[in-house]
Design a protein around this motif. Structure first.
Motif, short mmCIF file in Angstrom:
data_model
loop_
_atom_site.label_atom_id
_atom_site.label_comp_id
_atom_site.label_asym_id
_atom_site.label_seq_id
_atom_site.Cartn_x
_atom_site.Cartn_y
_atom_site.Cartn_z
N THR A 28 1.00 -1.20 -0.07
CA THR A 28 0.16 -0.04 -0.16
C THR A 28 0.92 1.28 0.12
O THR A 28 0.61 2.24 -0.78
N GLN A 29 2.04 1.16 0.82
CA GLN A 29 2.67 2.58 1.23
C GLN A 29 3.30 2.73 -0.39
O GLN A 29 3.66 3.85 -0.79
N ALA A 30 3.90 1.77 -1.04
CA ALA A 30 4.71 1.79 -2.38
C ALA A 30 3.62 2.49 -3.39
O ALA A 30 3.93 3.57 -4.08
N HIS A 31 2.46 1.95 -3.26
CA HIS A 31 1.53 2.47 -4.36
C HIS A 31 0.85 3.71 -4.06
O HIS A 31 1.09 4.63 -5.25
N PHE A 57 5.95 -3.50 -7.02
CA PHE A 57 6.18 -2.80 -8.17
C PHE A 57 5.51 -3.59 -9.43
O PHE A 57 4.61 -3.24 -10.17
N LEU A 58 5.50 -5.07 -9.27
CA LEU A 58 4.78 -5.83 -10.23
C LEU A 58 3.24 -5.58 -10.03
O LEU A 58 2.57 -5.68 -11.21
N ASP A 59 2.70 -5.65 -8.99
CA ASP A 59 1.43 -5.20 -8.56
C ASP A 59 0.88 -3.85 -9.18
O ASP A 59 -0.08 -3.85 -9.84
N PHE A 60 1.82 -2.83 -8.89
CA PHE A 60 1.54 -1.45 -9.39
C PHE A 60 1.41 -1.49 -11.02
O PHE A 60 0.64 -1.00 -11.46
N ALA A 61 2.44 -2.07 -11.59
CA ALA A 61 2.66 -2.15 -13.07
C ALA A 61 1.47 -2.96 -13.69
O ALA A 61 0.94 -2.29 -14.43
N ASP A 62 0.95 -4.06 -12.91
CA ASP A 62 -0.05 -4.64 -13.41
C ASP A 62 -1.38 -3.71 -13.71
O ASP A 62 -2.16 -3.59 -14.66
N VAL A 63 -1.49 -2.89 -12.66
CA VAL A 63 -2.85 -2.16 -12.75
C VAL A 63 -2.49 -0.86 -13.56
O VAL A 63 -3.52 -0.58 -14.20
N MET A 64 -1.54 -0.45 -13.53
CA MET A 64 -0.94 0.60 -14.39
C MET A 64 -1.30 0.48 -15.85
O MET A 64 -1.67 1.20 -16.66
N LEU A 65 -0.70 -0.69 -16.13
CA LEU A 65 -0.79 -1.06 -17.59
C LEU A 65 -2.30 -1.52 -18.00
O LEU A 65 -2.80 -1.16 -19.22
N ASP A 66 -2.99 -2.09 -16.94
CA ASP A 66 -4.63 -2.42 -17.56
C ASP A 66 -5.15 -0.95 -17.63
O ASP A 66 -6.17 -0.85 -18.68
N THR A 67 -4.96 -0.16 -16.60
CA THR A 67 -5.79 1.11 -16.94
C THR A 67 -5.22 2.15 -18.09
O THR A 67 -6.27 2.73 -18.67
N ARG A 68 -3.94 1.89 -18.14
CA ARG A 68 -3.54 2.72 -19.65
C ARG A 68 -4.25 2.08 -20.85
O ARG A 68 -4.68 3.06 -21.88
N PRO A 87 4.96 6.80 -16.81
CA PRO A 87 4.59 6.76 -15.57
C PRO A 87 5.86 6.15 -14.87
O PRO A 87 6.15 6.58 -13.54
N PHE A 88 6.52 5.21 -15.36
CA PHE A 88 7.76 4.66 -15.08
C PHE A 88 8.98 4.36 -15.89
O PHE A 88 8.70 4.18 -16.91
N SER A 89 10.18 4.46 -15.46
CA SER A 89 11.11 4.61 -16.42
C SER A 89 12.21 3.33 -15.86
O SER A 89 12.59 3.16 -14.46
N LEU A 357 -6.50 1.35 -6.04
CA LEU A 357 -5.67 1.72 -7.02
C LEU A 357 -6.05 1.78 -8.21
O LEU A 357 -5.66 2.52 -9.20
N ASP A 358 -6.88 0.86 -8.84
CA ASP A 358 -7.44 0.70 -10.02
C ASP A 358 -8.22 2.06 -10.34
O ASP A 358 -7.94 2.51 -11.42
N ARG A 359 -8.99 2.58 -9.25
CA ARG A 359 -9.96 3.61 -9.71
C ARG A 359 -8.93 5.06 -9.72
O ARG A 359 -9.23 5.94 -10.56
N VAL A 360 -7.87 4.78 -8.74
CA VAL A 360 -7.05 6.03 -8.80
C VAL A 360 -6.42 6.24 -9.86
O VAL A 360 -6.01 7.44 -10.63
N LEU A 361 -5.64 5.29 -10.73
CA LEU A 361 -5.04 5.32 -12.09
C LEU A 361 -6.00 5.59 -12.91
O LEU A 361 -5.31 6.05 -13.97
#
Length: 473
Positions: A28-31, A57-68, A87-89, A357-361
């Motif tokens: 949660t903190q990382a996200h 990060f893997l959990d974050f990237a999963d949602v980030m790429l889905d919402t993208r 969003p990430f590099s 996280l899904d809603r936020v992204l």
């Protein structure tokens, strides 16, 4: 796309592992920290270790790429603009590509524990050399196919042996290929640099300090001096141990840190906190990020002594980089205004409606897909960062730009952002509990450290901000 990069230590691979619950507070903190950085117009800088093996990060990237992807479908006219957002590099250390870096980490399974790369995000195969090699060879084949002109190979399935033996591994493997496709975008992947300061250098700074200097540096960092002395003395004992200062492994071998945390913080736990923070400082430097957000305390723990050691370690890091006058240097750094963040339970602060996280992204991509809102937001972030880019920052002008940006975010994203009086807050649910992450000018007080679930600060000064900001508070 932005080249304003921020390195978040909260993506540390050891924070959350493959077996961690989805509601783990470290995740949660990382996200939530990452969301705030994105809203401030920064991209997340990742070394290849985090990009492959960090569960957070893997959990974050999963949602980030889905919402993208959903945003690309909903807003086809904004497709080029959305694809150009970064969003990430990735920063690859001595690796030519993302997949070759992943394969290298998989194949580092030497029986010598100091040379063995223990997997966190891929824990189901960490102790299985044959399976690790099997997956590594598959990734190298995909990379070779891409380099031969074949393009991305999404029809290269997970090897049957792995799919049958490890339920869930196929989904993680597919995510890896999606992340690799994202990094194929020009400018999203870079060569890392050799850090100027090594982990051994940070350790030597501490072990060489006499008692009065340790005590003074601890007091400046709001850390009880006895904690700092305990860590220094324990590190001195380790000087004769093989690779004690060059490898991070030994700090995680202590039996005391493998159990559920409760009661008083042991010296070995404090040592691990020091080593982890210093080690991540080298990764942050290698990634060449402008901003390094260092807050190494495990969030499922949150005991005060670990927070104090984190603050003390930041002082050691700065002193190692500017060793001319250690206590005076630390005092000067502490006077400089920094961005500080506190993660607190939802009941502590008012905020907008809770969102996952899904809603936020999704809201983040919707903002970027709207030309008027995106341009307005980008102009606001430009103004704020242009102030920070000055050789000597105009303190009042920066404060005005900071507060104006917070006000803009609260108007543009009212369902996920709140703010006022120079403080930005994002409310997020991890599916179990609601949390607020606040971000503000200034330093966390001892009371904040005592009561917060997380406390951290940017390691690098945000320009040379004068004491005028302190005077205005």
């Amino acid at each position: 796309m932005t080249d304003r990069l921020v390195f978040h230590e909260s993506f540390d691979s050891t924070r959350a592992t493959f077996s961690s619950r989805p509601h783990d507070l470290n995740i949660t903190q990382a996200h939530i920290e990452s969301v705030i950085s994105l809203l401030l117009g920064r991209s997340l800088a990742l070394n290849n270790t985090y990009a492959f093996d960090s569960r957070s990060f893997l959990d974050f990237a999963d949602v980030m790429l889905d919402t993208r992807q959903r945003a690309l479908v909903r807003h086809p006219a904004a497709g080029d603009d959305l694809k150009s957002q970064m969003p990430f590099s990735l920063f690859r250390f001595r690796q030519p590509s993302y997949l070759t870096g992943c394969a290298d980490q998989l194949q580092r399974h030497n029986p010598d524990p100091d040379k063995h790369f223990r997997l966190s995000g891929w824990g189901q195969i960490t102790d299985l050399p044959t399976e690790r090699d099997l997956l590594a060879e598959q990734l190298k084949r995909i990379q070779a196919h891409k380099e031969s002109g074949g393009g991305a190979t999404y029809d290269a399935p997970l090897p049957t042996e792995l799919k049958a033996q490890f339920p869930g591994l196929e989904r993680q493997y597919d995510l890896l290929l999606r992340i690799d496709s994202y990094f194929d975008h020009t400018g999203f992947s870079h060569d890392a640099v050799n850090p100027k300061t090594s982990l051994p250098a940070y350790v030597r700074t501490l072990v060489d300090l006499d008692d009065p200097t340790v005590d003074e540096m601890a007091q400046i960092a709001d850390c009880p001096p006895d904690l700092a002395r305990r860590v220094r003395d324990r590190l001195r004992e380790q000087q004769t141990r093989k690779n004690a200062f060059t490898a991070r492994t030994w700090a995680h071998d202590f039996e005391a840190v493998a159990v559920v945390h409760s009661g008083d913080v042991t010296t070995d736990e404090l040592v691990r906190e020091f080593i982890d923070t210093a080690y991540n400082a080298t990764l942050a430097e290698s990634a060449t990020a402008q901003f390094k957000y260092m807050s190494s305390v495990p969030r499922h723990d949150g005991r005060d002594d670990l927070k104090y050691m984190n603050a003390f370690t930041l002082g050691i890091i700065r002193a190692t980089r500017e060793p001319a006058s250690i206590p005076e240097q630390i005092k000067a750094e502490r006077v400089t205004q920094r961005m500080t963040g506190l993660l607190t339970a939802g009941s502590k602060l008012p905020g907008p409606t809770t969102a996952g996280l899904d809603r936020v992204l999704t809201e983040y991509w919707n903002l970027l897909a709207d030309p008027d809102r995106r341009v307005s937001w980008q102009q606001s972030t430009d103004l704020m960062h242009n102030q920070l880019g000055r050789e000597v920052v105009d303190a009042l002008a920066f404060r005005d730009a900071w507060q104006a940006h917070i006000a803009r975010l609260t108007r543009q994203l009212p369902r996920i952002v709140s703010g006022g009086d120079g403080e930005l807050a994002v409310t997020m649910s991890n599916g179990e509990t609601e949390y607020h992450q606040t971000h503000q000018l200034g330093e966390a007080t001892r009371t904040d450290l005592d009561s917060a679930l997380a406390a951290g600060e940017h390691l690098e000064a945000l320009g040379t901000i004068t004491e005028e900001l302190n005077d205005e508070k």
